[in-house]
Scaffold this motif. Structure first.
Motif, PDB file in Angstrom:
ATOM      1  N   VAL A 240      46.243  41.268  23.755  1.00 49.62           N
ATOM      2  CA  VAL A 240      44.933  41.218  24.405  1.00 49.62           C
ATOM      3  C   VAL A 240      45.188  41.181  25.900  1.00 49.62           C
ATOM      4  O   VAL A 240      45.996  40.374  26.387  1.00 49.62           O
ATOM      5  N   LEU A 241      44.533  42.065  26.638  1.00 50.18           N
ATOM      6  CA  LEU A 241      44.749  42.192  28.080  1.00 50.18           C
ATOM      7  C   LEU A 241      43.685  41.409  28.830  1.00 50.18           C
ATOM      8  O   LEU A 241      42.494  41.477  28.511  1.00 50.18           O
ATOM      9  N   MET A 242      44.106  40.655  29.832  1.00 52.63           N
ATOM     10  CA  MET A 242      43.187  39.843  30.618  1.00 52.63           C
ATOM     11  C   MET A 242      43.308  40.165  32.098  1.00 52.63           C
ATOM     12  O   MET A 242      44.401  40.377  32.607  1.00 52.63           O
ATOM     13  N   THR A 243      42.178  40.220  32.774  1.00 56.18           N
ATOM     14  CA  THR A 243      42.151  40.253  34.235  1.00 56.18           C
ATOM     15  C   THR A 243      40.922  39.481  34.684  1.00 56.18           C
ATOM     16  O   THR A 243      40.194  38.930  33.852  1.00 56.18           O
ATOM     17  N   ALA A 244      40.703  39.405  35.988  1.00 53.11           N
ATOM     18  CA  ALA A 244      39.633  38.544  36.484  1.00 53.11           C
ATOM     19  C   ALA A 244      38.981  39.121  37.725  1.00 53.11           C
ATOM     20  O   ALA A 244      39.547  39.975  38.414  1.00 53.11           O
TER      21      ALA A 244
END
Length: 311
Positions: A240-244
């Motif tokens: 699962v890829l996360m950024t903000a």
């Protein structure tokens, strides 16, 4: 925004003296649901005029201009808040009209779900952000999860934001817990002590806003940090890829990283005592102790880089 008409309700947030590192700490109780931009009316906001307790808060100067602007544009609202605040402080924390409070919180949850369904989000953050707007999904179709993770981290290494690659089993644990425990109180180390942030899940997004921001803006408190989790590849690639996205006027990249790390600390832990803090905050708020959050953070060492003397 608070209208001053809810004086009969118990205060959900109360500022109180705390000897820990000589600062004022904030205790949250009686909270059910909150999403920045849709803060329940039961949250109290504090007046900037003749309010030494607010001005003594080490983060008052950070929001002083916004407080003064609100006071000048809506003086009657500030007056009502000042009057209600003194009454609210006399209430027993977490023991006033709980059934009515829960009912109102459930109404807020319904409004939040309608807002999420329509793609509504306040502030300057991206709406309906999708993975294919960032990655060419056709190009990575034949790549392994490890190769995609490397591409993702390299891409964001030059951006003024944070990113992560979360193994599917870990994210499924975090997501399942977020559905039953949508909110939590996070502690961000500062030179003066700790600044507290409320985080709430909305699907695969996690919204953060500071408690003093809630005190100032009430139901209109905006998000200051949003973590986006992309689960498009979790079954096929195992990641699962996360950024903000963050508001650089109020939070730095390093502070955002500290908050993101705490999500795994509290929601992804295998330690029952640690996750019990999350359960208590959501299910038994009157028993929640914010100092235990600080203790867990210090024990983990996640906040050492932000604390005075940290690397």
């Amino acid at each position: 925004m608070l209208d001053g008409s809810d004086g009969k309700m118990a205060a959900a947030i109360v500022q109180m003296s705390c000897l820990y590192r000589g600062m004022l700490a904030v205790r949250a109780t009686g909270i059910r649901t909150l999403i920045p931009g849709l803060v329940p009316l039961q949250f109290r906001a504090f007046s900037v005029r003749k309010e030494p307790e607010l001005e003594e808060n080490p983060y008052f100067s950070k929001y002083q201009d916004k407080i003064q602007k609100l006071r000048s544009t809506k003086p009657q609202e500030f007056k009502a808040r000042a009057e209600n605040r003194h009454k609210a402080k006399k209430d027993v924390l977490g023991h006033s009209k709980q059934a009515e409070f829960v009912r109102l919180m459930e109404q807020e949850l319904e409004q939040k779900e309608k807002m999420a369904a329509s793609g509504g989000e306040s502030g300057g953050f991206t709406k309906n952000k999708t993975l294919d707007s960032i990655l060419d999904l056709e190009m990575i179709r034949d790549k392994t999860g490890e190769e995609i993770a490397e591409l993702w981290m390299n891409y964001y290494s030059t951006k003024d934001t944070i990113s992560a690659v979360i193994p599917t089993p870990m994210y499924e644990l975090i997501l399942s817990r977020s559905k039953s425990c949508q909110m939590f109180l996070y502690a961000l180390p500062q030179k003066e002590g700790y600044e507290f942030f409320l985080g709430q899940w909305s699907g695969h997004e996690l919204h953060f806003t500071s408690l003093i921001n809630v005190q100032m803006h009430g139901e209109n408190a905006p998000s200051q940090l949003i973590l986006y989790h992309y689960a498009d590849l979790k079954d096929q690639k195992g990641v699962v890829l996360m950024t903000a996205e963050l508001d650089p006027k109020n939070i730095t990249v390093h502070q955002a990283q500290c908050l993101a790390n705490q999500v795994q600390l509290f929601y992804g832990t295998q330690r029952k005592e640690t996750y019990r803090l999350v359960e208590t905050f959501n299910q038994h708020p009157a028993d929640f102790k914010h100092m235990l959050v600080i203790a867990e953070l210090e024990q983990s060492g996640l906040g050492s880089a932000l604390a005075p003397g940290g690397s």
